[in-house]
Scaffold this active site. Structure first.
Site, PDB file in Angstrom:
ATOM      1  N   HIS A   1       0.561   0.360  -9.937  1.00  0.00           N
ATOM      2  CA  HIS A   1      -0.330  -0.449  -9.095  1.00  0.00           C
ATOM      3  C   HIS A   1      -0.962  -1.596  -9.896  1.00  0.00           C
ATOM      4  O   HIS A   1      -2.188  -1.690 -10.048  1.00  0.00           O
ATOM      5  CB  HIS A   1      -1.419   0.427  -8.478  1.00  0.00           C
ATOM      6  CG  HIS A   1      -1.989  -0.162  -7.222  1.00  0.00           C
ATOM      7  ND1 HIS A   1      -2.532   0.586  -6.209  1.00  0.00           N
ATOM      8  CD2 HIS A   1      -2.103  -1.456  -6.790  1.00  0.00           C
ATOM      9  CE1 HIS A   1      -2.956  -0.188  -5.232  1.00  0.00           C
ATOM     10  NE2 HIS A   1      -2.706  -1.442  -5.567  1.00  0.00           N
TER      11      HIS A   1
ATOM     12  N   GLU B   1      -2.145   8.239  -5.715  1.00  0.00           N
ATOM     13  CA  GLU B   1      -2.373   7.492  -6.953  1.00  0.00           C
ATOM     14  C   GLU B   1      -3.531   8.113  -7.731  1.00  0.00           C
ATOM     15  O   GLU B   1      -4.600   8.346  -7.159  1.00  0.00           O
ATOM     16  CB  GLU B   1      -2.668   6.021  -6.634  1.00  0.00           C
ATOM     17  CG  GLU B   1      -1.484   5.296  -6.013  1.00  0.00           C
ATOM     18  CD  GLU B   1      -1.718   3.801  -5.820  1.00  0.00           C
ATOM     19  OE1 GLU B   1      -2.854   3.336  -6.076  1.00  0.00           O
ATOM     20  OE2 GLU B   1      -0.772   3.101  -5.429  1.00  0.00           O
TER      21      GLU B   1
ATOM     22  N   ARG C   1       0.835  -1.190   0.000  1.00  0.00           N
ATOM     23  CA  ARG C   1       0.000   0.000   0.000  1.00  0.00           C
ATOM     24  C   ARG C   1       0.875   1.246   0.000  1.00  0.00           C
ATOM     25  O   ARG C   1       1.901   1.296   0.675  1.00  0.00           O
ATOM     26  CB  ARG C   1      -0.910   0.034   1.244  1.00  0.00           C
ATOM     27  CG  ARG C   1      -2.109  -0.904   1.178  1.00  0.00           C
ATOM     28  CD  ARG C   1      -3.178  -0.374   0.226  1.00  0.00           C
ATOM     29  NE  ARG C   1      -4.369  -1.205   0.211  1.00  0.00           N
ATOM     30  CZ  ARG C   1      -4.568  -2.220  -0.629  1.00  0.00           C
ATOM     31  NH1 ARG C   1      -3.630  -2.555  -1.505  1.00  0.00           N
ATOM     32  NH2 ARG C   1      -5.699  -2.902  -0.592  1.00  0.00           N
TER      33      ARG C   1
END
Length: 544
Positions: free
Chosen positions: A283, A262, A233
């Site tokens: 990601h 993000e 994370r």
């Protein structure tokens, strides 16, 4: 007929079961504006989304008929869980479908950063043949530190062992036997563990405890020339501190699939000076065909069951069938969860055992009516206490259905007992034990349906488990409370309430201060030192 709206691209094979249910109409609308989305949800019964759709209070207000939100994936950061719970909207996720995908990406990142594969690829495509620029590091014989030995961390350990790496782990909450069974050496000190590792990989949730876990201070302890990998994370690593550690040569390189913001428009890791030492990806941990199909199948299966009134799994905000419980039963449910949170904050070691004891006629009347078939039959209050305990350890994605199973994975033995009520009509007790420590609490709900903690570790006390609570133990002598009050006042922290518990002849006391706001860590350290406290813990009990 139920109407299900899909707002993002979902693997078609994973949706197949949804299309085959006659009583479900499936509507796919991608790329909607926010206003179009508000209009589209007005008459739908369920919403299937990924991370790109913000399911906030305003959207939930617009979706008057909404019964279920299904998140294809693990994280639910884009969903307002409190707002959904208040509206009775079930939030489903799929926590297990991407384990292998995330594991394999981690291994790929370790290899990529160690052997400079992306940089070598780019160099060759630019027409260069400079093999000397890409001197790598072999993995065989190197030490790998896994921070967080959960499903993905354990899976990484197995694969890294096959490459001949020596595996350590840092995870204060796992059962030591789990690490032993995996052939992994468990280390209790993070800085000491960092000093031994050639490679460090992170596999923990983003919680208050793990935010910036790897920072300037901890990076000062890392073995010189080590590599850091984060596929867990964003926010667990201070990206600026990591970039500086690479520039100064303390880190040989880093690989990040997740980012603090993000999508990241800029990042310290994007510094051109780091191009040869950093690997970054957008990601993609769960981005395999197999994982995308698996996570879609999991949420679709449970979505269909939830709409049909059948047993379902992975409800992040499980309502405990609260609509069938009395107000007092619901208050005891809330009390149990908060007691679980408190004991988790006080006993920070790996908890080997939790015992939930119930006394009084209320607990005799509650029926165990779990909404799906599981290999346990705990009372709702036990499940709630476990949920509170594990929320602190594993993050807010823990739900009451999965909590007992996660407790088993974590090596926590769960016991229930029934006793006779004495001082109060109905009493709930929670006791936790680590290898060499124990801590217990008792609580009740008054006739006015007010939650109270009435005993802490054998000390009689009386405080409300709400908001910010500073719980501490001290030598029972004059001046302690005054010092704490002065220190808090100096930093504009207001004391809303105060409760003290004493034992005759012990010379010790336990106290609880209810505060109007949080207290910074450095102030907590100062309070504990200046007031000569035996222990002190700041506990956040805001919200459900």
């Amino acid at each position: 007929m139920y109407r299900v709206l899909i707002t993002e691209h979902i693997h078609e094979e994973g949706l197949k079961d949804l299309y085959e249910v006659p009583k479900i109409e499936t509507i796919v609308r991608l790329g909607m504006s926010r206003e179009e989305l508000y209009d589209a949800v007005k008459d739908v019964d369920a919403l299937i989304t990924r991370s790109g759709t913000a399911v906030d209070a305003k959207l939930l207000d617009a979706a008057k008929k909404l019964k279920v939100v299904a998140r294809v994936g693990v994280g639910v950061d884009n969903i307002d869980l409190a707002a959904a719970s208040k509206r009775g909207v079930i939030v489903l996720n799929s926590p297990t479908g991407n384990t292998l995908a995330a594991t394999e990406l981690t291994m790929g990142m370790i290899l990529a950063v160690a052997r400079k594969i992306p940089q070598a690829n780019n160099s060759l495509l630019e027409g260069h043949w400079k093999r000397e620029n890409f001197l790598g590091t072999q993995l065989y014989g190197k030490t790998l530190l896994i921070i967080g030995l959960g499903r993905i961390g354990s899976s990484v350990a197995t694969r890294a062992k096959a490459l001949g790496m020596e595996i350590f782990c840092y995870d204060p909450y796992i059962n030591p036997k789990k690490a032993e069974n995996l052939g992994v050496k468990r280390l209790d000190d993070l800085r000491g563990a960092l000093s031994l590792a050639d490679f460090v990989t992170l596999h923990v949730p983003l919680t208050h405890e793990t935010k910036n876990l790897i920072n300037e201070e901890t990076l000062r302890s890392i073995k010189r020339g080590a590599y850091l990998i984060n596929c867990a994370r964003g926010g667990i690593v201070d990206e600026g501190a990591c970039a500086m550690a690479i520039k100064e040569g303390r880190l040989a390189g880093a690989a990040f699939d997740v980012h603090t913001v993000e999508p990241p428009k800029e990042s310290p890791l994007f510094d051109p000076e780091l191009r040869g030492k950093v690997v970054v990806t957008p990601h993609i941990g769960a981005n395999t065909k197999e994982a995308q199909q698996a996570v879609a199948e999991i949420v679709v299966k449970n979505l269909i069951k939830a709409l049909s009134g059948e047993p379902y799994e992975n409800a992040v905000n499980l309502p405990y069938m609260e609509n069938k419980m009395t107000l007092q039963e619901r208050e005891f449910l809330s009390l149990a969860r908060r007691m679980g949170m408190i004991v988790a904050c006080v006993l920070k070691e790996h908890i080997e055992q939790i015992t939930v004891s119930m006394a009084g006629p209320l607990f005799e009347e509650v029926e165990i009516n779990l909404p799906f078939e599981v290999p346990y039959r705990y009372m709702p209050f036990t499940a709630a206490a476990i949920k509170g305990l594990l929320e602190v350890r594993l993050g807010p994605e823990v739900n009451a259905m999965s909590a007992p199973l996660l407790a088993r994975e974590q090596g926590v033995n769960v016991f229930e007992s029934r006793t006779e009520a004495r001082t109060y009509k109905n009493v709930l007790s929670v006791e936790v034990k680590s290898r060499d420590k124990a801590f217990s609490m008792e609580g009740t709900v008054t006739e006015e349906n007010k939650k109270r903690i009435v005993r802490v570790d054998g000390y009689e006390i009386d405080f409300v488990p709400e908001g910010w609570v500073l719980l501490f133990s001290n030598h029972d002598r004059p001046g302690v409370i005054g010092k704490i009050g002065t220190l808090l006042g100096n930093y504009d922290v207001n004391i809303a309430n105060f409760a003290l518990g004493r034992k005759n002849g012990s010379g010790l006391a336990i106290a609880a201060l209810q505060l109007d706001s949080s207290v910074p860590k450095d102030i907590m350290d100062k309070i504990q030192k200046d007031a000569d406290l035996l222990w002190a813990h700041l506990i956040n009990l805001n919200g459900e």
